[in-house]
Design a protein around this motif. Sequence first.
Motif, PDB file in Angstrom:
ATOM      1  N   CYS A  11      -7.473   4.009   2.899  1.00 32.35           N
ATOM      2  CA  CYS A  11      -6.053   4.409   2.858  1.00 32.35           C
ATOM      3  C   CYS A  11      -5.860   5.479   1.719  1.00 32.35           C
ATOM      4  O   CYS A  11      -5.289   6.316   1.770  1.00 32.35           O
ATOM      5  CB  CYS A  11      -5.290   3.325   2.494  1.00 32.35           C
ATOM      6  SG  CYS A  11      -4.478   2.079   4.090  1.00 32.35           S
TER       7      CYS A  11
ATOM      8  N   CYS B 118       0.855  -1.148  -0.037  1.00 34.57           N
ATOM      9  CA  CYS B 118      -0.090  -0.052   0.178  1.00 34.57           C
ATOM     10  C   CYS B 118       0.935   1.159  -0.044  1.00 34.57           C
ATOM     11  O   CYS B 118       1.866   1.536   0.776  1.00 34.57           O
ATOM     12  CB  CYS B 118      -1.007   0.137   1.210  1.00 34.57           C
ATOM     13  SG  CYS B 118      -1.902   1.469   1.522  1.00 34.57           S
TER      14      CYS B 118
ATOM     15  N   CYS C 107      -4.726  -0.415   0.083  1.00 36.43           N
ATOM     16  CA  CYS C 107      -5.672  -1.399   0.713  1.00 36.43           C
ATOM     17  C   CYS C 107      -7.111  -1.073   0.221  1.00 36.43           C
ATOM     18  O   CYS C 107      -7.836  -2.165  -0.024  1.00 36.43           O
ATOM     19  CB  CYS C 107      -5.538  -1.369   2.126  1.00 36.43           C
ATOM     20  SG  CYS C 107      -3.887  -1.452   2.691  1.00 36.43           S
TER      21      CYS C 107
ATOM     22  N   CYS D  12       0.115   3.041   3.711  1.00 35.82           N
ATOM     23  CA  CYS D  12       0.493   2.364   5.003  1.00 35.82           C
ATOM     24  C   CYS D  12       1.477   1.209   4.912  1.00 35.82           C
ATOM     25  O   CYS D  12       2.099   0.618   6.013  1.00 35.82           O
ATOM     26  CB  CYS D  12      -0.700   1.842   5.716  1.00 35.82           C
ATOM     27  SG  CYS D  12      -1.585   0.144   5.031  1.00 35.82           S
TER      28      CYS D  12
HETATM   29 ZN   LIG Z   1      -3.257   0.781   3.366  1.00 35.04          ZN
END
Ligand SMILES: [Zn+2]
Length: 61
Positions: free
Chosen positions: A39, A5, A35, A8
């Motif tokens: 996000c 991602c 994700c 994150c």
């Molecule tokens: Zn993420």
Amino acid sequence: MGTECTYCGSDIERHDPVYVNEGENDRTNQTGQFCNYACLDRHIEDESLTSGDACEWTPES
Ligand SMILES: [Zn+2]
């Protein structure tokens, strides 16, 4: 590019991946992968805080 991602760093394959492209082309102009929309949303917020020019971003193109 791996499957992490952009926001994150988690493995997006374990979630419901969302891809962001810049312009009309597909994967060649990919600028982000997330994700899920949570996000993506957080990433957009962070980006807009620093660049302030996110007006041309389109979520579904
Ligand atoms: Zn993420």
